[in-house]
Design a protein around this motif. Structure first.
Motif, short mmCIF file in Angstrom:
data_model
loop_
_atom_site.label_atom_id
_atom_site.label_comp_id
_atom_site.label_asym_id
_atom_site.label_seq_id
_atom_site.Cartn_x
_atom_site.Cartn_y
_atom_site.Cartn_z
N THR A 171 0.83 -1.20 0.00
CA THR A 171 0.00 0.00 0.00
C THR A 171 0.87 1.25 0.00
OG1 THR A 171 -1.75 1.21 1.19
CG2 THR A 171 -0.15 0.01 2.53
N ASN A 172 0.28 2.35 -0.49
CA ASN A 172 0.97 3.64 -0.44
C ASN A 172 0.48 4.52 0.70
OD1 ASN A 172 -1.55 4.34 -1.37
ND2 ASN A 172 -0.84 5.43 -3.20
N ASP A 173 -0.41 3.96 1.55
CA ASP A 173 -0.87 4.70 2.73
C ASP A 173 0.13 4.45 3.86
OD1 ASP A 173 -2.09 5.73 5.00
OD2 ASP A 173 -4.10 5.09 4.39
N ASN A 206 -8.06 7.75 -1.06
CA ASN A 206 -6.64 7.36 -0.93
C ASN A 206 -6.20 7.11 0.50
OD1 ASN A 206 -6.07 7.52 -3.76
ND2 ASN A 206 -5.99 9.75 -3.57
N SER A 207 -7.17 6.89 1.39
CA SER A 207 -6.85 6.58 2.78
C SER A 207 -7.46 5.24 3.16
CB SER A 207 -7.38 7.68 3.72
OG SER A 207 -7.09 7.38 5.07
N VAL A 208 -6.66 4.33 3.70
CA VAL A 208 -7.13 3.00 4.08
C VAL A 208 -8.06 3.09 5.28
CG1 VAL A 208 -6.38 0.78 5.04
CG2 VAL A 208 -5.09 1.83 3.16
N LEU A 209 -9.16 2.34 5.23
CA LEU A 209 -10.04 2.22 6.40
C LEU A 209 -9.34 1.34 7.43
CD1 LEU A 209 -13.44 1.57 4.56
CD2 LEU A 209 -12.58 3.74 5.47
N LYS A 210 -9.17 1.86 8.62
CA LYS A 210 -8.32 1.18 9.61
C LYS A 210 -9.07 0.64 10.82
CE LYS A 210 -4.54 4.22 8.19
NZ LYS A 210 -5.35 5.11 7.33
N ASN A 211 -10.40 0.71 10.79
CA ASN A 211 -11.17 0.21 11.93
C ASN A 211 -12.48 -0.40 11.45
OD1 ASN A 211 -11.61 -0.29 14.66
ND2 ASN A 211 -12.67 1.65 14.98
#
Length: 240
Positions: A171-173, A206-211
């Motif tokens: 990933t690029n995040d 462009n932002s990964v869901l992290k929860n």
């Protein structure tokens, strides 16, 4: 009546069989394995899937059909012919260092094909869904470890627990951290500058869901539908 001829789960399953045949047939798999048995079992899957295209069964009935049961049996036969559980580790032991990354890419494609076909019944049980995203597995995972990409400063390599196994995701995040609960689309593997990614994180802008919510290894829930946009386009691309 459900139009099985357009069911994305069957279409992706057929493409996955074709990917397996191309990859296993051309990969440098050294060691003891039964190539003929693998190729025969894979080729026998195609008419089974094509027969389902014209069955016009409801998805729940498709999931329990003799053809789907036979596909799962053939996956077990192929796994045994490759060397049984843990087959990929044996092949990696025998390859030269300079060939290892290429072999990892081939192994990832084989794993994608086998996993996608063997889990088609679970996706069929989701019912009458006319959306490319049901063609592949989407699971809740937990980021176990993160490493720098060896050839790209703006990429990181994540080892993700997806329930029954680990998956590598590039990933690029750069804000992804160990312990993040993520949604992972298990897509046809893509190699980024020498490192093969077995899937893609669900994300928005462009932002990964992290929860994300849900049980580890199962279909996540509680995320915005926009997070499936990229997955949808990549599945459609795979089917072309």
């Amino acid at each position: 009546m459900w139009d099985t001829s357009k069911d994305y789960r069957l279409r992706v399953a057929e493409k996955s069989v074709e990917l397996f045949i191309r990859t296993a047939g051309g990969a440098n798999l050294k060691g003891i394995w039964n190539k003929k048995k693998c190729m025969t079992a894979a080729r026998e899957m195609i008419p089974e899937i094509q027969a389902l295209y014209y069955s016009y069964l409801e998805p729940e009935d498709l999931a329990k059909s003799p053809q789907i049961m036979d596909l799962k049996e053939k996956i077990r036969d192929i796994t045994e012919a490759l060397g049984g559980e843990g087959w990929q580790g044996e092949f990696l032991k025998l390859v030269h260092k300079e060939e290892k990354e290429k072999l990892k890419e081939s192994i990832s494609k084989i794993k994608f094909s086998l996993n996608t076909i063997s889990s088609v019944d679970k996706r069929l049980l989701l019912g009458a869904v006319d959306d490319p995203v049901v063609g592949i597995d989407i699971r809740k995972g937990e980021v176990v470890s993160i490493g720098k990409h060896p050839h790209a400063d703006k990429l990181i390599v994540c080892n993700v627990n997806i329930g029954d196994r680990a998956a590598t995701v590039v990933t690029n995040d750069m804000t992804v951290k160990e312990g993040n609960n993520v949604g992972v689309s298990l897509l046809p593997p893509t190699t980024f500058m020498g490192v093969t990614s077995e899937g893609m994180f669900l994300g928005v802008d462009n932002s990964v869901l992290k929860n994300v919510e849900g049980e580890l290894g199962e279909l996540p829930h509680g995320f915005p539908l926009e997070a499936l946009k990229k997955t949808r386009s990549l599945v459609e691309e795979f089917l072309k």
